[in-house]
Scaffold this motif. Sequence first.
Motif, PDB file in Angstrom:
ATOM      1  N   PHE A  45       0.816  -1.214   0.000  1.00 33.17           N
ATOM      2  CA  PHE A  45       0.000   0.000   0.000  1.00 33.17           C
ATOM      3  C   PHE A  45       0.850   1.266   0.000  1.00 33.17           C
ATOM      4  N   ALA A  46       1.979   1.239   0.684  1.00 32.55           N
ATOM      5  CA  ALA A  46       2.821   2.425   0.815  1.00 32.55           C
ATOM      6  C   ALA A  46       3.331   2.928  -0.536  1.00 32.55           C
ATOM      7  N   THR A  77      -1.275  -4.776   9.850  1.00 32.59           N
ATOM      8  CA  THR A  77      -0.365  -3.885   9.126  1.00 32.59           C
ATOM      9  C   THR A  77      -0.510  -2.465   9.645  1.00 32.59           C
ATOM     10  N   ASP A  78       0.611  -1.812   9.927  1.00 35.41           N
ATOM     11  CA  ASP A  78       0.575  -0.406  10.335  1.00 35.41           C
ATOM     12  C   ASP A  78       0.220   0.423   9.115  1.00 35.41           C
ATOM     13  N   LEU A  79      -0.905   1.094   9.163  1.00 36.93           N
ATOM     14  CA  LEU A  79      -1.403   1.880   8.034  1.00 36.93           C
ATOM     15  C   LEU A  79      -1.304   3.381   8.294  1.00 36.93           C
ATOM     16  N   THR A  80      -0.509   3.765   9.262  1.00 32.04           N
ATOM     17  CA  THR A  80      -0.376   5.168   9.639  1.00 32.04           C
ATOM     18  C   THR A  80      -0.030   6.025   8.422  1.00 32.04           C
ATOM     19  N   GLN A 111      -5.811   0.510  12.564  1.00 35.28           N
ATOM     20  CA  GLN A 111      -4.405   0.477  12.163  1.00 35.28           C
ATOM     21  C   GLN A 111      -3.917   1.863  11.718  1.00 35.28           C
ATOM     22  N   HIS A 112      -4.719   2.896  12.008  1.00 35.19           N
ATOM     23  CA  HIS A 112      -4.356   4.299  11.814  1.00 35.19           C
ATOM     24  C   HIS A 112      -4.352   4.753  10.363  1.00 35.19           C
TER      25      HIS A 112
END
Length: 153
Positions: A45-46, A77-80, A111-112
């Motif tokens: 995603f990033a 998953t960290d989605l910040t 997940q932000h």
Amino acid sequence: MSVLLVYATLSGHTEELAELIKDRLEEADITVDVKEAYEAEPHEFASYDLVIIGTYTFGDGDIPDDVIDFYEELQQTDLTGQLFALFGSGDTSYEHFAGAVDRMDEAIREQHGMLIATKMKFDSDNDIQETEEQVDTFVAEILDARDQWQVHG
């Protein structure tokens, strides 16, 4: 702006919605990569400015079996800082209309991740005109958000 559009479909309705959304975004000169949920990996995603996720709902608000692995990875998953938009198809006769969209929304927020458009729920019984009007509204919100990023970014 680069967009990843991830979808899951059973009857083909969510796939049709994904294609309509993709076409509208490409008309606005936005690059859109499309993947089915079983092909998508949340760690990728990033690489995108925006991730749009579309899913159908199974039963009374359940995540479909073919989306479970994707959904569980999303929850881990960290989605910040990642931007998202959500849409889905469902049947209004169920108490939790398009409930899988709400569950995706919860997972992203936990997940932000940030939603930049109102989540769009499509009744599978809508006629094509109603569906196209909803798609136009959804895409307009995405384009408005894009314009704000370009002004403030």
